[in-house]
Design an enzyme around this catalytic site. Structure first.
Site, PDB file in Angstrom:
ATOM      1  N   CYS A   2     115.212  68.371-106.609  1.00  0.00           N
ATOM      2  CA  CYS A   2     114.933  67.262-107.519  1.00  0.00           C
ATOM      3  C   CYS A   2     115.883  66.116-107.174  1.00  0.00           C
ATOM      4  O   CYS A   2     116.824  66.297-106.412  1.00  0.00           O
ATOM      5  CB  CYS A   2     115.179  67.665-108.956  1.00  0.00           C
ATOM      6  SG  CYS A   2     114.284  69.150-109.427  1.00  0.00           S
ATOM      7  N   ARG A  27     112.260  63.077-103.223  1.00  0.00           N
ATOM      8  CA  ARG A  27     112.790  64.430-103.443  1.00  0.00           C
ATOM      9  C   ARG A  27     111.978  65.224-104.468  1.00  0.00           C
ATOM     10  O   ARG A  27     112.188  66.427-104.638  1.00  0.00           O
ATOM     11  CB  ARG A  27     114.240  64.340-103.965  1.00  0.00           C
ATOM     12  CG  ARG A  27     115.206  63.735-103.002  1.00  0.00           C
ATOM     13  CD  ARG A  27     116.593  63.686-103.617  1.00  0.00           C
ATOM     14  NE  ARG A  27     117.108  65.020-103.865  1.00  0.00           N
ATOM     15  CZ  ARG A  27     117.772  65.738-102.980  1.00  0.00           C
ATOM     16  NH1 ARG A  27     118.020  65.248-101.789  1.00  0.00           N
ATOM     17  NH2 ARG A  27     118.210  66.942-103.285  1.00  0.00           N
ATOM     18  N   TRP A  75     111.013  68.194-109.180  1.00  0.00           N
ATOM     19  CA  TRP A  75     110.149  69.014-108.326  1.00  0.00           C
ATOM     20  C   TRP A  75     110.144  70.373-109.011  1.00  0.00           C
ATOM     21  O   TRP A  75     111.094  71.133-108.913  1.00  0.00           O
ATOM     22  CB  TRP A  75     110.741  69.082-106.921  1.00  0.00           C
ATOM     23  CG  TRP A  75     109.888  69.880-105.988  1.00  0.00           C
ATOM     24  CD1 TRP A  75     110.121  71.136-105.532  1.00  0.00           C
ATOM     25  CD2 TRP A  75     108.671  69.469-105.384  1.00  0.00           C
ATOM     26  NE1 TRP A  75     109.121  71.525-104.694  1.00  0.00           N
ATOM     27  CE2 TRP A  75     108.227  70.535-104.584  1.00  0.00           C
ATOM     28  CE3 TRP A  75     107.905  68.303-105.451  1.00  0.00           C
ATOM     29  CZ2 TRP A  75     107.037  70.458-103.843  1.00  0.00           C
ATOM     30  CZ3 TRP A  75     106.737  68.238-104.712  1.00  0.00           C
ATOM     31  CH2 TRP A  75     106.318  69.301-103.920  1.00  0.00           C
ATOM     32  N   ASN A 101     119.262  70.199-110.881  1.00  0.00           N
ATOM     33  CA  ASN A 101     118.542  70.444-109.625  1.00  0.00           C
ATOM     34  C   ASN A 101     118.928  71.845-109.185  1.00  0.00           C
ATOM     35  O   ASN A 101     120.107  72.162-109.140  1.00  0.00           O
ATOM     36  CB  ASN A 101     118.982  69.405-108.584  1.00  0.00           C
ATOM     37  CG  ASN A 101     118.392  69.678-107.211  1.00  0.00           C
ATOM     38  OD1 ASN A 101     117.383  70.354-107.086  1.00  0.00           O
ATOM     39  ND2 ASN A 101     119.037  69.144-106.190  1.00  0.00           N
ATOM     40  N   GLY A 102     117.946  72.692-108.879  1.00  0.00           N
ATOM     41  CA  GLY A 102     118.258  74.042-108.424  1.00  0.00           C
ATOM     42  C   GLY A 102     117.580  75.088-109.282  1.00  0.00           C
ATOM     43  O   GLY A 102     116.641  74.777-110.029  1.00  0.00           O
ATOM     44  N   GLU A 485     100.947  78.336 -83.691  1.00  0.00           N
ATOM     45  CA  GLU A 485     101.626  77.287 -84.467  1.00  0.00           C
ATOM     46  C   GLU A 485     102.276  76.265 -83.521  1.00  0.00           C
ATOM     47  O   GLU A 485     102.210  75.056 -83.766  1.00  0.00           O
ATOM     48  CB  GLU A 485     102.653  77.937 -85.405  1.00  0.00           C
ATOM     49  CG  GLU A 485     103.506  76.988 -86.234  1.00  0.00           C
ATOM     50  CD  GLU A 485     102.724  76.070 -87.170  1.00  0.00           C
ATOM     51  OE1 GLU A 485     101.516  76.207 -87.319  1.00  0.00           O
ATOM     52  OE2 GLU A 485     103.367  75.159 -87.729  1.00  0.00           O
ATOM     53  N   LYS A 489     101.272  72.286 -83.500  1.00  0.00           N
ATOM     54  CA  LYS A 489     102.265  71.221 -83.692  1.00  0.00           C
ATOM     55  C   LYS A 489     102.161  70.199 -82.563  1.00  0.00           C
ATOM     56  O   LYS A 489     102.248  68.990 -82.781  1.00  0.00           O
ATOM     57  CB  LYS A 489     103.691  71.798 -83.721  1.00  0.00           C
ATOM     58  CG  LYS A 489     104.047  72.501 -85.010  1.00  0.00           C
ATOM     59  CD  LYS A 489     104.332  71.516 -86.115  1.00  0.00           C
ATOM     60  CE  LYS A 489     104.100  72.025 -87.513  1.00  0.00           C
ATOM     61  NZ  LYS A 489     102.786  72.398 -87.939  1.00  0.00           N
ATOM     62  N   GLU A 492      98.895  68.038 -82.986  1.00  0.00           N
ATOM     63  CA  GLU A 492      98.868  67.061 -84.075  1.00  0.00           C
ATOM     64  C   GLU A 492      99.924  65.971 -83.926  1.00  0.00           C
ATOM     65  O   GLU A 492      99.724  64.853 -84.386  1.00  0.00           O
ATOM     66  CB  GLU A 492      98.973  67.737 -85.445  1.00  0.00           C
ATOM     67  CG  GLU A 492     100.284  68.416 -85.720  1.00  0.00           C
ATOM     68  CD  GLU A 492     100.359  69.018 -87.114  1.00  0.00           C
ATOM     69  OE1 GLU A 492      99.729  68.512 -88.036  1.00  0.00           O
ATOM     70  OE2 GLU A 492     101.083  70.032 -87.275  1.00  0.00           O
ATOM     71  N   HIS A 508      91.575  88.068 -69.238  1.00  0.00           N
ATOM     72  CA  HIS A 508      90.140  88.095 -69.514  1.00  0.00           C
ATOM     73  C   HIS A 508      89.511  86.706 -69.389  1.00  0.00           C
ATOM     74  O   HIS A 508      88.404  86.499 -69.863  1.00  0.00           O
ATOM     75  CB  HIS A 508      89.893  88.672 -70.914  1.00  0.00           C
ATOM     76  CG  HIS A 508      90.371  90.083 -71.041  1.00  0.00           C
ATOM     77  ND1 HIS A 508      89.758  91.151 -70.415  1.00  0.00           N
ATOM     78  CD2 HIS A 508      91.443  90.611 -71.683  1.00  0.00           C
ATOM     79  CE1 HIS A 508      90.414  92.272 -70.687  1.00  0.00           C
ATOM     80  NE2 HIS A 508      91.459  91.961 -71.457  1.00  0.00           N
ATOM     81  N   LYS A 611      98.364  64.561 -95.460  1.00  0.00           N
ATOM     82  CA  LYS A 611      99.209  65.686 -95.883  1.00  0.00           C
ATOM     83  C   LYS A 611      98.405  66.712 -96.676  1.00  0.00           C
ATOM     84  O   LYS A 611      98.635  67.907 -96.571  1.00  0.00           O
ATOM     85  CB  LYS A 611     100.374  65.155 -96.727  1.00  0.00           C
ATOM     86  CG  LYS A 611     101.404  66.207 -97.101  1.00  0.00           C
ATOM     87  CD  LYS A 611     102.191  66.672 -95.896  1.00  0.00           C
ATOM     88  CE  LYS A 611     103.147  67.799 -96.199  1.00  0.00           C
ATOM     89  NZ  LYS A 611     103.537  68.539 -94.992  1.00  0.00           N
TER      90      LYS A 611
END
Ligand code: F6R
Length: 616
Positions: A2, A27, A75, A101-102, A485, A489, A492, A508, A611
């Site tokens: 946060c 944040r 958040w 925060n936390g 992955e 990356k 994109e 193959h 996003k």
């Protein structure tokens, strides 16, 4: 994760705090709130949604503020993003206001204790316990807010930055930290507090970083910092030379670079609060009873893109630990093939945003078929967890860069936790076996840090490949989804042709692609427990090298068997086989990011992408 702001000084406190919050909105932005003192009385305003909602509420209900104020942009972790759960939280007499925060890990037992003493709770947050505890302690400590804060912090477990103000002491803001950031900004006749310097850089560039387990008393003309026992401590003072926009990114040019570096913390935060005092796993928001989980005969994981890759890795862990069949499918294909689901099927929907339309539609379909649905998600209160039977939140904090990085690592952690939890409730593993894996997971933030401290050669290598047309990626076992992955990356971010294969499939067909100088990244499985696979991939490396490939090998440190066949060797720490993706993915993120930057691309907003993909 946060955003927190505190101010003491002669400027209009409300404006300073709200402007600071605007700089910290990256944040967290699911709700925002402030507390100020108006004529000696505590006044709070808080609103779900973006800061604009709070601003509108303040315009509608204008108030003057004496010289102090605190503010928070949230958040959500505990409790949905609503007006009531937004910070600040106050005690029952409305004399103390707290922002946080936390995650306070022992909040449940503290809440119970406070309720027994007659405290009335108004929110579902872990933070509110701190407000009530402070109010109680203030009575014990003759209204000394700093002493009360020290005493409360000694009782809290977990990660927290807490900032508090007390109506009886109108010139003081007090804050404390453990495992969560807090910086002080020193001005002339005024002082600031914030999660990071972005909040106050328009006012001062002189900052003090608070150390672990420290408490700060902030007045307009003094800053006093002590440990939790009240002893003075040494602090680090520094001068910030970033401008305001760089400050939001912590001095990094792109959010993605910052988010890659935040991964050890994101992994640690996602593990926080999952283990009870007796050593058993407790997944609070799971909402699926152990009896329901014992009924499960099949698991189906649905997700898109990077989240799908996390699902592929989860399959290895879940089947190995729980001995339950597990299928993984891209969400966009799932409901169109008439999948066989029933009440004994557990569908796990993995989605960072909780809003991907393909995954949401698959969730709805699964529920229509009476399957139980568990969401793994990073955005509290988003649609997919709301529409699922249960949820396990990752605690990566907001990810601003379009490419998933820290959220992928935390999805892996969440998947491992689900696998272990299923093994626990279905009693297919002994408690000490589960604890051993939890300990290995607890060690992963350190291992990721280690990888991050050794990736400079990867950057150099990436820059040297700016002219390549194609890069291939190979892996086996959990290394195969990591290869997928790595290729995603690169596509994109660097807009390059990149493809990943299971290394055994090479012969193959795809081996025909190998030609002189073609870069091929190979993710080598750990030797421990999977020796056969390791040896087979070493043979695969020899096969492609014999045909001219430039081999870029990611292998455990000390793995001398691969060295002779690696044109470039990227070493990662030796960790248990199933957990290796947490470390092996990191160099691939750095590789793709750096190659994209070498091409002049914007890594935070790659072309054609968004996003959160809310169309099918
Ligand atoms: C790639 C990336 C995407 C997302 C995908 C699913 O870096 O970020 O592939 O993983 O769009 O998004 P969520 O997880 O929000 O459902």
């Amino acid at each position: 994760m946060c955003g927190i702001v505190g101010y003491v000084g002669p400027q209009p406190a409300l404006e300073v705090v709200v402007d600071g919050l605007a700089r910290l909105e990256y944040r967290g932005y699911d709700s925002a709130g402030i507390a100020v003192l108006t004529d000696g009385r505590l006044a709070t305003e808080k609103r779900a949604g973006k800061l604009a909602n709070l601003r509108a509420a303040l315009e509608h209900n204008p108030r003057t503020a004496d010289g102090i104020g605190i503010g928070h942009t949230r958040w959500a972790t505990h409790g949905a993003p609503t007006d009531t759960n937004a910070h600040p939280h106050v005690d029952n007499d409305n004399r103390v206001a707290v922002i946080h925060n936390g995650i306070i890990e022992n909040f449940a037992s503290l809440r119970l204790e406070l309720e027994e003493r007659g405290c009335k709770f108004t929110s579902e947050t872990d933070t509110e316990v701190a407000a009530h505890l402070l109010a109680e302690e203030l009575k014990q400590q003759d209204g000394d807010l700093a002493a009360a804060m020290r005493s409360v912090c000694r009782r809290l477990e977990g990660a927290f930055t807490l900032v508090a103000m007390f109506a009886n002491d109108p010139e003081l803001v007090v804050a404390a930290r453990r495992n969560s950031p807090l910086v002080v900004g020193r001005g002339q006749g005024e002082n600031f507090l914030a999660s990071d310097v972005a909040a106050f850089i328009a006012h001062t560039r002189d900052a003090i970083e608070l150390g672990q387990d420290q408490v700060v008393e902030l007045r307009a003309d003094s800053v006093t910092i002590t440990d939790y026992d009240g002893r003075p401590v040494k602090v680090r003072e520094y001068h910030v030379d970033w401008d305001a926009s760089a400050a939001e990114k912590g001095g990094y040019e792109y959010f993605m670079l910052k988010e890659i570096v935040e991964q050890p913390q994101a992994v640690a935060d996602t593990l926080l609060g999952r283990v009870a005092v007796d050593g058993t796993l407790t997944l609070d928001e799971m909402r699926l009873a152990p009896s329901e989980l014992r009924d499960i005969e099949k698991i189906v994981i649905i997700a898109c893109g990077t989240s799908y890759h996390a699902g592929l890795i989860a399959k290895y862990a879940i089947e190995h630990w729980c001995r339950v069949p597990c299928e993984v499918e891209v969400a966009s294909e799932f409901r169109y093939r008439d999948p066989i689901l029933n009440r004994q099927t557990l569908v796990i929907a993995i989605s960072q945003s909780g809003e991907s339309m393909d995954t949401l539609m698959a969730v709805r379909y699964a529920r229509e078929q009476r399957a139980r649905v568990l969401a793994i998600c990073n955005v509290n209160g988003s649609t997919i967890p709301r529409e699922s039977d249960g949820v396990l939140y990752t605690h990566a904090g907001p990810e601003v860069g379009v490419a998933a990085t820290k959220t992928f690592l935390t999805q892996l952690v969440a998947c491992y936790l689900v696998g272990l939890y299923l093994a626990q409730v279905r009693t297919v593993k002994f408690g000490d076996e589960i604890n051993a894996v939890i300990e290995q997971l607890a060690n992963m933030p350190e291992q990721v840090k280690k990888v991050l401290s050794t990736v400079d050669p990867v950057r150099e290598l990436a820059r040297s490949l700016g002219e390549a047309d194609t890069v291939l990626f190979l892996g086996r076992h959990v290394g195969y989804p990591v290869a997928l992955e790595g290729a995603l990356k690169l596509k994109e971010l660097a807009y390059m042709h990149a493809e990943a294969f299971a290394a055994g499939e090479l012969k193959h067909g795809p081996i025909a692609l190998i030609e002189n100088g073609l870069p091929v990244v190979v993710v080598v499985p750990s030797r421990e427990g999977r020796g056969v696979l390791h040896d087979k991939i070493v043979s695969n490396i020899q096969e492609i090298r014999a045909r001219g490939a430039r081999t870029i090998v990611i292998a455990e440190e000390g793995d001398e068997t691969v060295r002779p066949f690696a044109d470039e060797l990227i070493e990662i720490p030796a960790v248990p086989t199933l957990l290796q993706p947490i470390v092996s993915t990191v160099p691939l993120q750095v590789f793709a990011c750096e190659l994209a930057l070498a091409k002049g691309n914007d890594v935070d907003q790659p072309r054609n992408l968004a996003k959160s993909v809310t169309v099918e």
